[in-house]
Enzyme design. Structure first.
Site, PDB file in Angstrom:
ATOM      1  N   PRO A   9       0.833  -1.205   0.000  1.00 26.05           N
ATOM      2  CG  PRO A   9      -0.002  -0.999   2.174  1.00 26.05           C
ATOM      3  CD  PRO A   9       0.764  -1.923   1.300  1.00 26.05           C
ATOM      4  CG  ASP A 183       4.573  -1.080   3.370  1.00 26.27           C
ATOM      5  OD1 ASP A 183       3.366  -0.933   3.637  1.00 26.27           O
ATOM      6  OD2 ASP A 183       5.112  -2.195   3.192  1.00 26.27           O
ATOM      7  CG  HIS A 184      -0.518   3.967   4.933  1.00 22.14           C
ATOM      8  ND1 HIS A 184       0.023   4.645   5.995  1.00 22.14           N
ATOM      9  CD2 HIS A 184      -1.779   4.465   4.778  1.00 22.14           C
ATOM     10  CE1 HIS A 184      -0.851   5.511   6.468  1.00 22.14           C
ATOM     11  NE2 HIS A 184      -1.963   5.421   5.746  1.00 22.14           N
ATOM     12  NE  ARG A 185       2.339  -3.820   3.921  1.00 19.92           N
ATOM     13  CZ  ARG A 185       2.917  -4.852   3.289  1.00 19.92           C
ATOM     14  NH1 ARG A 185       2.348  -6.064   3.357  1.00 19.92           N
ATOM     15  NH2 ARG A 185       4.024  -4.675   2.601  1.00 19.92           N
TER      16      ARG A 185
END
Length: 277
Positions: A9, A183-185
């Site tokens: 993401p 990385d939005h995680r």
């Protein structure tokens, strides 16, 4: 890259850095080191600034191993290189321990090997963070794709002179567009914004304080020359260093020894004979 784009993401944060002073410093640095054959590009300064930013925001210097987040305590920085055979990412290892000149030299050598197709697999592995610079081609902004298992990548576009308000008037400043994909995680929006803002500030302020020269060679450890040390003590110079490779101390004659008075030889007188009565 297609798998990374589909599985990760992505979020991209944009900013600009005022590199007017840094660019003037870079030009001056190249003039000073022209005889060494080292050409410093903005990439070398970007790598140093990225390392300092990763130290402040360590979550961007990590990777996902299944459900586990692995935070790294070393700084291997990759940079995208365009070659006739496609895009490759050479890695400069331990960038935190190298000066700007050392990084510039190594980056030039790796880029040359990449164009010639001579990069080894080891020279393209182990990266913590990647920089993709398209400034030499053009464009204003773009969304770089994260190079998994890394969790962030910095995109750099072509710098341009623009009028910027300094509080009193508009002044021409050289502005460098930055695009940070993360990385939005792992990295949330606030952390990503802080990362790129801090990086922009570093680039704007780093020119006067940046370490650019190769680290000075350590002086070899010196050792006292025994006979000099002993002689110095006798003439009251014990605080003066006497070391190998140092300027030789002036010759000091040892104090003359006092001659002991010659011992008088004892003359034994013959014993007197007793008188006869």
């Amino acid at each position: 890259l297609a798998r990374n784009w589909a599985m990760i993401p992505h979020v991209t944060q944009f900013d600009e850095a005022d590199i007017t002073a840094l660019e003037a410093h870079r030009v001056k640095l190249n003039q000073q080191n022209e005889k060494l054959g080292i050409k410093v590009t903005i990439l070398a300064f970007l790598i140093k600034a990225v390392v300092d930013t990763l130290k402040k925001y360590p979550e961007a210097n990590s990777s996902l191993d299944g459900d586990n987040l692995v935070v790294k305590h070393y700084y291997h920085i990759g940079f995208a290189a365009d070659t006739p055979n496609g895009l490759v990412v050479p890695v400069i290892r331990d960038a935190d321990r190298k000066s700007v000149l050392e990084i510039a030299r190594e980056a030039a050598e790796l880029a040359k090997k990449a164009r010639e197709g001579k990069l080894s697999p080891a020279e393209m592995q182990g990266g913590c963070f990647t920089i993709s610079s398209l400034g030499g081609i053009g464009g204003t902004k773009f969304t770089p794709i994260i190079n998994a298992p890394e969790v962030a990548i910095l995109g750099v576009s072509r710098s341009e002179i623009r009028p910027m308000w300094n509080g009193k008037a508009f002044a021409p400043r050289l502005m460098l567009p930055l695009s940070l994909s993360y990385d939005h995680r792992v990295v949330d929006g606030a952390a990503g914004a802080r990362f790129v803002t801090y990086l922009s500030q570093l680039l704007s302020e780093m020119a006067p304080a940046m370490k650019v020269a190769a680290p000075a060679r350590k002086k070899p450890q010196t050792r006292l020359i025994k006979w000099q040390d002993e002689r110095a003590k006798r003439v009251g110079l014990q605080n003066r260093p006497a070391a190998l490779g140092s300027i030789p101390s002036p010759k000091v004659a040892a104090p003359a020894r006092k001659k002991k008075p010659a011992r008088k030889s004892a003359v034994r007188k013959p014993a007197k004979k007793p008188k006869k009565r």
